[in-house]
Design a protein around this motif. Structure first.
Motif, PDB file in Angstrom:
ATOM      1  N   ILE A 141       1.167  -1.138   0.275  1.00  0.00           N
ATOM      2  CA  ILE A 141       0.012  -0.427  -0.100  1.00  0.00           C
ATOM      3  C   ILE A 141       0.532   0.920  -0.071  1.00  0.00           C
ATOM      4  N   VAL A 142       1.769   1.070   0.580  1.00  0.00           N
ATOM      5  CA  VAL A 142       2.733   1.991   0.710  1.00  0.00           C
ATOM      6  C   VAL A 142       3.547   3.073  -0.265  1.00  0.00           C
ATOM      7  N   LEU A 143       4.141   1.793  -1.218  1.00  0.00           N
ATOM      8  CA  LEU A 143       5.056   1.812  -2.173  1.00  0.00           C
ATOM      9  C   LEU A 143       3.655   1.444  -3.333  1.00  0.00           C
ATOM     10  N   LEU A 144       2.993   1.292  -3.413  1.00  0.00           N
ATOM     11  CA  LEU A 144       1.995   2.377  -4.281  1.00  0.00           C
ATOM     12  C   LEU A 144       1.676   3.706  -4.301  1.00  0.00           C
ATOM     13  N   ILE A 145       1.145   4.115  -2.813  1.00  0.00           N
ATOM     14  CA  ILE A 145       0.927   6.214  -2.935  1.00  0.00           C
ATOM     15  C   ILE A 145       2.159   6.665  -3.429  1.00  0.00           C
ATOM     16  N   ILE A 146       3.132   5.770  -2.857  1.00  0.00           N
ATOM     17  CA  ILE A 146       4.773   6.624  -2.797  1.00  0.00           C
ATOM     18  C   ILE A 146       4.841   6.693  -4.058  1.00  0.00           C
ATOM     19  N   THR A 147       4.488   5.920  -4.998  1.00  0.00           N
ATOM     20  CA  THR A 147       4.653   4.954  -6.348  1.00  0.00           C
ATOM     21  C   THR A 147       3.852   6.189  -7.607  1.00  0.00           C
ATOM     22  N   THR A 148       2.623   6.851  -6.591  1.00  0.00           N
ATOM     23  CA  THR A 148       1.686   7.668  -7.175  1.00  0.00           C
ATOM     24  C   THR A 148       2.013   8.949  -6.850  1.00  0.00           C
ATOM     25  N   PRO A 173       7.859  14.361   0.147  1.00  0.00           N
ATOM     26  CA  PRO A 173       7.355  12.722  -0.292  1.00  0.00           C
ATOM     27  C   PRO A 173       8.357  12.261  -0.413  1.00  0.00           C
ATOM     28  N   PHE A 174       9.716  12.393  -0.511  1.00  0.00           N
ATOM     29  CA  PHE A 174      10.840  11.294   0.053  1.00  0.00           C
ATOM     30  C   PHE A 174      10.800  10.977   1.169  1.00  0.00           C
ATOM     31  N   PHE A 175      11.257  11.572   2.542  1.00  0.00           N
ATOM     32  CA  PHE A 175      11.191  11.383   3.207  1.00  0.00           C
ATOM     33  C   PHE A 175      10.170  11.245   3.705  1.00  0.00           C
ATOM     34  N   MET A 176       8.589  10.877   3.578  1.00  0.00           N
ATOM     35  CA  MET A 176       7.682  10.459   3.993  1.00  0.00           C
ATOM     36  C   MET A 176       7.526   9.049   3.988  1.00  0.00           C
ATOM     37  N   GLY A 177       7.785   8.716   2.249  1.00  0.00           N
ATOM     38  CA  GLY A 177       7.690   7.274   2.448  1.00  0.00           C
ATOM     39  C   GLY A 177       9.069   6.345   2.229  1.00  0.00           C
ATOM     40  N   GLU A 178      10.121   6.890   3.491  1.00  0.00           N
ATOM     41  CA  GLU A 178      11.158   6.360   3.051  1.00  0.00           C
ATOM     42  C   GLU A 178      10.905   5.864   5.299  1.00  0.00           C
ATOM     43  N   THR A 179      10.098   7.531   6.143  1.00  0.00           N
ATOM     44  CA  THR A 179       9.943   7.705   7.330  1.00  0.00           C
ATOM     45  C   THR A 179       8.768   5.766   7.235  1.00  0.00           C
ATOM     46  N   LEU A 180       7.863   5.786   6.260  1.00  0.00           N
ATOM     47  CA  LEU A 180       6.881   4.847   6.641  1.00  0.00           C
ATOM     48  C   LEU A 180       7.266   3.272   6.605  1.00  0.00           C
ATOM     49  N   LEU A 181       7.977   3.475   5.513  1.00  0.00           N
ATOM     50  CA  LEU A 181       8.568   2.105   4.669  1.00  0.00           C
ATOM     51  C   LEU A 181       9.972   1.604   5.778  1.00  0.00           C
ATOM     52  N   ASN A 182       9.817   2.240   6.525  1.00  0.00           N
ATOM     53  CA  ASN A 182      11.715   2.021   7.536  1.00  0.00           C
ATOM     54  C   ASN A 182      10.566   1.601   9.254  1.00  0.00           C
ATOM     55  N   LYS A 183       8.951   2.572   9.466  1.00  0.00           N
ATOM     56  CA  LYS A 183       9.056   1.917  10.188  1.00  0.00           C
ATOM     57  C   LYS A 183       7.970   0.769  10.191  1.00  0.00           C
ATOM     58  N   LEU A 221      -0.768   9.684   5.578  1.00  0.00           N
ATOM     59  CA  LEU A 221      -1.103   9.071   4.417  1.00  0.00           C
ATOM     60  C   LEU A 221      -1.706   9.787   3.934  1.00  0.00           C
ATOM     61  N   TYR A 222      -2.719  10.663   4.518  1.00  0.00           N
ATOM     62  CA  TYR A 222      -3.967  11.663   4.225  1.00  0.00           C
ATOM     63  C   TYR A 222      -2.484  12.612   3.484  1.00  0.00           C
ATOM     64  N   ILE A 223      -1.953  13.121   4.164  1.00  0.00           N
ATOM     65  CA  ILE A 223      -0.669  14.876   3.406  1.00  0.00           C
ATOM     66  C   ILE A 223      -0.647  13.153   2.167  1.00  0.00           C
ATOM     67  N   LEU A 224      -0.219  12.240   1.637  1.00  0.00           N
ATOM     68  CA  LEU A 224       0.830  12.075   0.787  1.00  0.00           C
ATOM     69  C   LEU A 224      -0.172  12.234   0.288  1.00  0.00           C
ATOM     70  N   ALA A 225      -1.822  11.603   0.609  1.00  0.00           N
ATOM     71  CA  ALA A 225      -3.444  11.010  -0.865  1.00  0.00           C
ATOM     72  C   ALA A 225      -3.525  12.639  -0.852  1.00  0.00           C
ATOM     73  N   GLY A 226      -3.340  14.260   0.069  1.00  0.00           N
ATOM     74  CA  GLY A 226      -3.414  15.388  -0.266  1.00  0.00           C
ATOM     75  C   GLY A 226      -2.583  15.502  -1.545  1.00  0.00           C
ATOM     76  N   TYR A 227      -0.749  14.934  -1.229  1.00  0.00           N
ATOM     77  CA  TYR A 227      -0.275  15.650  -3.026  1.00  0.00           C
ATOM     78  C   TYR A 227      -0.313  14.309  -3.989  1.00  0.00           C
ATOM     79  N   ILE A 228      -1.354  13.515  -4.068  1.00  0.00           N
ATOM     80  CA  ILE A 228      -1.845  12.863  -4.751  1.00  0.00           C
ATOM     81  C   ILE A 228      -2.909  14.032  -5.921  1.00  0.00           C
ATOM     82  N   LEU A 229      -3.643  14.306  -4.512  1.00  0.00           N
ATOM     83  CA  LEU A 229      -5.067  14.704  -6.065  1.00  0.00           C
ATOM     84  C   LEU A 229      -4.090  16.025  -6.101  1.00  0.00           C
ATOM     85  N   GLY A 230      -3.460  16.802  -5.466  1.00  0.00           N
ATOM     86  CA  GLY A 230      -3.038  18.190  -5.905  1.00  0.00           C
ATOM     87  C   GLY A 230      -1.651  17.829  -7.460  1.00  0.00           C
ATOM     88  N   LEU A 231      -1.302  17.104  -7.528  1.00  0.00           N
ATOM     89  CA  LEU A 231      -0.350  16.705  -8.695  1.00  0.00           C
ATOM     90  C   LEU A 231      -1.318  16.039  -9.830  1.00  0.00           C
TER      91      LEU A 231
END
Length: 177
Positions: free
Chosen positions: A65-72, A127-137, A152-162
């Motif tokens: 799930i996290v990798l799909l979000i970061i990839t997006t 987003p790189f830091f957020m994804g790295e932190t999520l994957l590490n944890k 995850l909400y912040i990354l979803a906001g990034y996705i919608l904005g992008l």
């Protein structure tokens, strides 16, 4: 690169004369990029499962799930960069520059705690830091993804904005014949 190659190729005219809607074309490009990244991740996970099977099996669902979000997020950023630049060289320079900024303001090169307070607060939304932190944890501490809903909400906001920015940039930079 695929965005720039598509834009500079002779096939670009054919995209306008087909009965395919503009949104369908954008979504199909995005799905193509996701499939390419999923194949790459499949190879990486295949090798990782060979060495770390027990550890990865417990976290594979949350990691997927996290990798799909970061990839997006990063595919959409790539689509924007590919739409903004006309040549592969400038697109590559822009991509490397943006990647370096993301990498520098993550904990990969310099610990984020050593940065000044205001820069640290801004870098926390990288987003790189957020994804790295999520994957590490998730991978190292095997924490459930439900503990990271704010990130995850912040990354979803990034996705919608992008997504909105991709549509706007594509319309603004559309080459006319």
């Amino acid at each position: 690169m695929l965005e720039i190659k598509e834009k500079t190729s002779h096939v670009y005219l054919k995209n306008f004369i087909t009965p395919t809607s503009y949104l369908t074309f954008l979504v199909s490009n995005f799905i193509t990029y996701v499939i390419v990244v999923l194949v790459q991740l499949g190879v990486i996970f295949g090798v990782a499962f060979y060495f770390f099977r027990e550890h990865l099996v417990a976290t594979i669902g949350d990691m997927a799930i996290v990798l799909l979000i970061i990839t997006t997020v990063f595919i959409l950023l790539g689509m924007i960069i590919g739409s903004l630049f006309r040549s592969e060289e400038t697109g590559t320079i822009a991509t490397i520059s943006l990647g370096f900024i993301f990498l520098f303001f993550s904990s990969s090169i310099l610990p984020i705690e050593t940065l000044p307070n205001i820069i640290r607060k801004i870098a926390a939304f990288n987003p790189f830091f957020m994804g790295e932190t999520l994957l590490n944890k998730i991978l190292l501490f095997q924490l459930p993804i439900t503990l990271f809903t704010q990130t995850l909400y912040i990354l979803a906001g990034y996705i919608l904005g992008l997504m909105v920015i991709v549509v706007i940039v594509k319309k603004l930079t559309k080459r006319s014949f």
